[in-house]
Design a protein around this motif. Sequence first.
Motif, PDB file in Angstrom:
ATOM      1  N   MET A   1      20.690 -72.861 -16.470  1.00  0.00           N
ATOM      2  CA  MET A   1      19.794 -74.016 -16.394  1.00  0.00           C
ATOM      3  C   MET A   1      20.576 -75.296 -16.676  1.00  0.00           C
ATOM      4  O   MET A   1      20.397 -76.316 -16.007  1.00  0.00           O
ATOM      5  N   PHE A   2      21.460 -75.256 -17.663  1.00  0.00           N
ATOM      6  CA  PHE A   2      22.276 -76.422 -18.001  1.00  0.00           C
ATOM      7  C   PHE A   2      23.113 -76.861 -16.798  1.00  0.00           C
ATOM      8  O   PHE A   2      23.168 -78.047 -16.467  1.00  0.00           O
ATOM      9  N   TYR A   3      23.731 -75.913 -16.135  1.00  0.00           N
ATOM     10  CA  TYR A   3      24.525 -76.214 -14.937  1.00  0.00           C
ATOM     11  C   TYR A   3      23.661 -76.904 -13.877  1.00  0.00           C
ATOM     12  O   TYR A   3      24.025 -77.958 -13.349  1.00  0.00           O
ATOM     13  N   ASN A   4      22.514 -76.308 -13.580  1.00  0.00           N
ATOM     14  CA  ASN A   4      21.630 -76.894 -12.572  1.00  0.00           C
ATOM     15  C   ASN A   4      21.129 -78.273 -12.996  1.00  0.00           C
ATOM     16  O   ASN A   4      21.040 -79.191 -12.177  1.00  0.00           O
ATOM     17  N   ALA A   5      20.795 -78.414 -14.274  1.00  0.00           N
ATOM     18  CA  ALA A   5      20.315 -79.706 -14.772  1.00  0.00           C
ATOM     19  C   ALA A   5      21.426 -80.756 -14.718  1.00  0.00           C
ATOM     20  O   ALA A   5      21.157 -81.931 -14.467  1.00  0.00           O
ATOM     21  N   CYS A   6      22.664 -80.342 -14.936  1.00  0.00           N
ATOM     22  CA  CYS A   6      23.793 -81.277 -14.788  1.00  0.00           C
ATOM     23  C   CYS A   6      23.844 -81.804 -13.359  1.00  0.00           C
ATOM     24  O   CYS A   6      23.992 -83.013 -13.135  1.00  0.00           O
ATOM     25  N   LEU A   7      23.719 -80.905 -12.392  1.00  0.00           N
ATOM     26  CA  LEU A   7      23.721 -81.323 -10.984  1.00  0.00           C
ATOM     27  C   LEU A   7      22.547 -82.255 -10.696  1.00  0.00           C
ATOM     28  O   LEU A   7      22.699 -83.263 -10.011  1.00  0.00           O
TER      29      LEU A   7
END
Length: 197
Positions: free
Chosen positions: A107-113
């Motif tokens: 989720m963190f990765y996707n939220a970073c994007l």
Amino acid sequence: MKYLLFLILFPVAVVAQKTKGRFVGDVVAQWLDNGRSMKLNKEFGYIDPNGKKWDVPKNTIVDGASIPQIFWTIIGGPFEGTYRNASVVHDYYCVVKTEDWKDVHLMFYNACLTGGTNLIKAKIMYAAVYAGGPRWRIDMSKSHGGNSVKMMAQRAIVSEDKLTEINKWIEKNNPSLEDINNKLDKIVVVEDKVLKL
């Protein structure tokens, strides 16, 4: 011709937006006296690319600790840059541990994007939290004739040299998240610690 071009481009924009997720609300917070933590003054959240809601309640205190401090010199502190909102949601779920740690880091990765972090930096940040961020698991076992439930905190240990090597590998090869996971799983040492429920 203008209308045809609009019809062709519009679906592409919708698909691109759908693949990244979206934030719900704005981070409205006050800094606390300790100089590092902040308290949310209103709810905030993230909806991931699969439509899962990651809500962070009002009055939540976050401090950026879910991003390993060793990475702050490489990627910046947790409350700066395009990943600030992602950091707030990630911090909360790393504390409450209501979701699987791998899902929280994804989720963190996707939220970073979603926040505008470029792909390579988002992958480096993902590797940082995967390798050195919080991990946990629930151990359900039978002991002494009854069921036992234990929350296990897992401490991932990896050297700074290995992390630097991983960062360079990501920058050079733009690997998939699965490849990043596989590479990190080979070099990260994990220690278990029982937490009180």
